[in-house]
Write an enzyme that holds these catalytic residues in place. Structure first.
Site, PDB file in Angstrom:
ATOM      1  N   HIS A 147       0.877  -1.224  -0.081  1.00 26.29           N
ATOM      2  CA  HIS A 147      -0.006  -0.027  -0.039  1.00 26.29           C
ATOM      3  C   HIS A 147       0.882   1.186  -0.088  1.00 26.29           C
ATOM      4  CE1 HIS A 147      -3.666  -2.268   0.594  1.00 26.29           C
ATOM      5  NE2 HIS A 147      -2.883  -2.721   1.912  1.00 26.29           N
TER       6      HIS A 147
HETATM    7  C1  BDR Z   1      -3.302   1.264   5.075  1.00 31.44           C
HETATM    8  O1  BDR Z   1      -3.595   0.707   6.497  1.00 31.44           O
HETATM    9  C2  BDR Z   1      -2.428   0.482   7.213  1.00 31.44           C
HETATM   10  O2  BDR Z   1      -2.825  -0.676   7.717  1.00 31.44           O
HETATM   11  C3  BDR Z   1      -1.344   0.417   6.322  1.00 31.44           C
HETATM   12  O3  BDR Z   1      -0.353   1.033   6.750  1.00 31.44           O
HETATM   13  C4  BDR Z   1      -1.794   1.180   5.175  1.00 31.44           C
HETATM   14  O4  BDR Z   1      -1.667   2.558   5.069  1.00 31.44           O
HETATM   15  C5  BDR Z   1      -4.019   0.018   3.951  1.00 31.44           C
HETATM   16  O5  BDR Z   1      -5.359  -0.104   4.112  1.00 31.44           O
END
Ligand code: BDR
Ligand code: CA
Length: 319
Positions: free
Chosen positions: A243
Site C-alpha cells: 500500500h
Molecule cells: C493502510 O492501512 C494500514 O494498515 C497500512 O499501513 C496502510 O496505510 C492500508 O489499508
C-alpha cells in the site's frame, strides 16, 4: 538538482516503513519532517517506530514530530497485520535521537505557513489516518496555500473495504479527518485499494528484496515476509498488497500510474458504512472533482522501481 519538499505523515507500520526507506534514498526528495499519528499502533509506538526506521535507514537527521493521540472524534482502532510492535517480528536498532518537542500539528502549521510565504509549496505524503493534517487545517486553514498537493493512501472505490465491508483502514480510523481533507480544496492524489491491490508483493519479490544488500537488507526481508497475507482466495496469489510505498513511487515515477478525476465523499454517519469513500465518477453530484484517483498501475514497473531504489542502500549505507 531542484528537490521536492515533502512531509511524511504516517503510522509505521510495515508498509509505511518501506515507504520511508525508499524516500530516504531518493535524492529528488527533501524530507522536511516525519509526523507519526495514532493508527496502525498507538502514538507512542508509531513515534518510536519512525525513530527506529530513521536509525535503520541512516537518516537520523530527519526530525520526527509526534502527532495526535487519537482520531478527531472516534475511538482509536489499530492495524491487524503489522504484528505486536507494528514492525512484524523485526527488531530494529535503538534510535540514538529522540522525537522533537514540537507537535506534528504545530510543525505542519509552521512549515506550511513558511512554504506559503516563500511560494514553495510542500507535498504532503499521507500514509495513515489524516488526523494531524485535519487538525492543523482546522486551526489554520490558510496552511492549505502551503500545500502543493496531498498524495494519500487510503479509501476504496470500486474495491470493497479491507477493514470493514465498505471501508479501508486509514479512512475508517478517522473518517472525520478524511472529510476535512477531502473538502479542503487542496489538490489530492488518492491511492486507494483500487490501486494498491494491483501491486501484490509475492514470495519471489520478497526474496529479491531481501537480497538488495546494505544494512536494511535483513530487516527488509523480514518485514516483507511478515506482510505475506497468504490470502489466495482474495488476492488471486500469495503475497500482500504494497500500500503506502506507492505514494512515494507516484511522486517519483508518475508515468507508472494512470488517474481519473472525480469528486470524493466520505461517509462518517452510518455505522454500517462508516469510513466508506465514494467517488462521483460520472458527475452525479453536480460538484467539481476534488481529486485524481489512481485507477491504473504498472505493477512490474513499480516493483522494479522499489528494487532499484532500495538497492541504493548497498552503496550508501553498507551493512
Ligand atoms: C493502510 O492501512 C494500514 O494498515 C497500512 O499501513 C496502510 O496505510 C492500508 O489499508
Ligand atoms: Ca500506513
Amino acid at each position: 538538482m531542484k528537490t521536492i519538499p515533502i512531509i511524511v505523515d504516517c503510522d509505521p507500520g510495515i508498509d509505511d516503513t518501506i515507504a520511508l526507506l525508499t524516500a530516504f534514498v531518493s535524492p529528488e526528495l527533501d524530507i522536511l519532517g516525519i509526523t507519526p499519528v495514532c493508527g496502525n499502533q498507538p502514538l507512542g509506538r508509531t513515534v518510536l517506530n519512525a525513530l527506529q526506521v530513521c536509525e535503520l535507514g541512516g537518516r537520523p537527521d530527519i526530525p520526527v514530530y509526534p502527532g495526535c493521540f487519537r482520531p478527531m472524534l472516534r475511538e482509536p482502532i489499530h492495524g491487524q497485520f503489522h504484528g505486536k510492535t507494528g514492525l512484524g517480528n523485526t527488531t530494529l536498532p535503538d534510535p540514538v535521537k529522540t522525537a522533537e518537542e514540537m507537535s506534528a500539528v504545530d510543525f505542519l502549521i509552521e512549515a506550511l505557513s513558511l512554504a506559503s510565504a516563500k511560494g514553495e509549496p510542500v507535498t504532503l505524503c499521507c500514509l495513515g489516518p489524516m488526523t494531524n493534517l485535519a487538525v492543523a487545517l482546522r486551526i489554520k486553514p490558510q496552511i492549505a496555500d502551503g500545500i502543493g498537493r496531498v498524495v494519500m493512501m487510503g479509501g476504496a472505490y470500486r474495491e470493497p473495504g479491507n477493514r470493514t465491508m465498505t471501508s479501508e483502514f486509514n479512512v475508517l480510523a478517522d473518517p472525520h479527518a478524511a472529510h476535512v481533507v477531502f473538502s479542503s480544496g487542496i489538490p489530492i492524489v488518492a491511492l486507494a485499494l483500487d490501486a494498491t491491490h494491483q501491486v501484490m508483493l509475492k514470495p519471489e519479490h520478497v526474496t529479491a528484496f531481501s537480497r538488495v544488500g546494505g544494512r536494511i537488507s535483513h530487516a527488509l526481508g523480514e518485514l516483507m515476509a511478515f506482510w505475506d497475507r497468504n490470502d489466495v482466495a482474495r488476492y488471486g496469489s500469495r503475497g500482500g498488497p504494497l500500500h503506502d510505498p506507492l505514494v512515494i513511487a507516484y511522486i517519483l515515477a508518475p508515468h507508472l500510474f494512470g488517474t481519473t478525476r472525480a469528486r470524493i465523499f466520505v461517509e462518517y454517519e452510518s455505522e454500517l458504512c462508516m469510513g466508506q469513500t465514494i467517488a462521483d465518477w460520472y458527475g452525479k453530484s453536480g460538484l467539481e472533482p476534488n481529486a485524481e484517483i489512481v485507477t491504473r498501475v504498472d505493477a512490474q514497473g513499480v516493483i522494479d522501481f522499489f528494487l532499484d531504489r532500495l538497492s541504493r542502500y548497498a552503496e550508501k549505507v553498507p551493512a
